[in-house]
Design a protein around this motif. Sequence first.
Motif, PDB file in Angstrom:
ATOM      1  N   THR A  23       0.828  -1.201   0.000  1.00  0.00           N
ATOM      2  CA  THR A  23       0.000   0.000   0.000  1.00  0.00           C
ATOM      3  C   THR A  23       0.871   1.263   0.000  1.00  0.00           C
ATOM      4  O   THR A  23       0.589   2.220  -0.725  1.00  0.00           O
ATOM      5  CB  THR A  23      -0.956  -0.017   1.216  1.00  0.00           C
ATOM      6  N   ASP A  64      -4.425  -3.403  -5.374  1.00  0.00           N
ATOM      7  CA  ASP A  64      -3.604  -3.611  -4.181  1.00  0.00           C
ATOM      8  C   ASP A  64      -4.323  -4.583  -3.250  1.00  0.00           C
ATOM      9  O   ASP A  64      -5.361  -4.264  -2.678  1.00  0.00           O
ATOM     10  CB  ASP A  64      -3.374  -2.241  -3.509  1.00  0.00           C
ATOM     11  N   PHE A  65      -3.737  -5.755  -3.123  1.00  0.00           N
ATOM     12  CA  PHE A  65      -4.350  -6.803  -2.294  1.00  0.00           C
ATOM     13  C   PHE A  65      -4.085  -6.554  -0.810  1.00  0.00           C
ATOM     14  O   PHE A  65      -2.969  -6.248  -0.421  1.00  0.00           O
ATOM     15  CB  PHE A  65      -3.781  -8.171  -2.708  1.00  0.00           C
TER      16      PHE A  65
HETATM   17 MG    MG Z   1      -1.876  -2.909   2.267  1.00  0.00          MG
END
Ligand code: MG
Length: 179
Positions: A23, A64-65
């Motif tokens: 992230t 974004d996992f």
């Molecule tokens: Mg993250």
Amino acid sequence: MNIQEDYKRYKVCIFGDGGVGKTSLTHRFLEGVFKETYQLTIGMDFYIKKLDIDGKKISLQIWDFAGEEKFRFLLPGAVSGADGCIFMFDLTRYNTFKNLINWLSIFNEVNEKEKQNPSTILVGNKLDLDGLRSINVDEANKFAKHSKFQAYIESSSKTGKNIDEIFNQLSKMMLKNPN
Ligand code: MG
Ligand code: G3D
């Protein structure tokens, strides 16, 4: 006439264990030319960034996992139709490197099923904590070669080192990929 039509669109997913810096990487990259952010689900965030690569206009859809075990069921959906994938580990935590084989096995399974061949890049993050490194460059490069990654890059989402490089290299690979 939609202005979006000028852009070649690519879907990019970012995988890796929780806390490796996925992230932070995405936010660091999006800073400045940030366009849109969507909270797609609890398990997956979705961003868009437009880039100019060697005079070619492209639009990256970045997935974004969230990385928690309970959201793994979202992975096949993220891989399906992907043009590129960033696999990230934390240079200071050996387990995050070892676990990449699990991420790769899901990734490869979906690729086989969908008959697709996304470009892939391996990223060792938290380079700023170099004194705490637990995976050396040789080992990472060897794994990258063995697992058919097209590149290995070490980065720091904290300092920004090599962040643009990751997306530029991946974009160039995707532009070349006939997939
Ligand atoms: Mg993250
Ligand atoms: P994730 O999305 O992969 O789960 P995050 O990871 O981006 O949420 O980052 C997890 C933690 O690592 C965060 O710290 C973040 O600030 C830190 N981090 C991310 N990238 C780097 C980096 O390159 N260097 C250093 N030193 N730290 C980094 P917190 O304390 O907020 O949990």
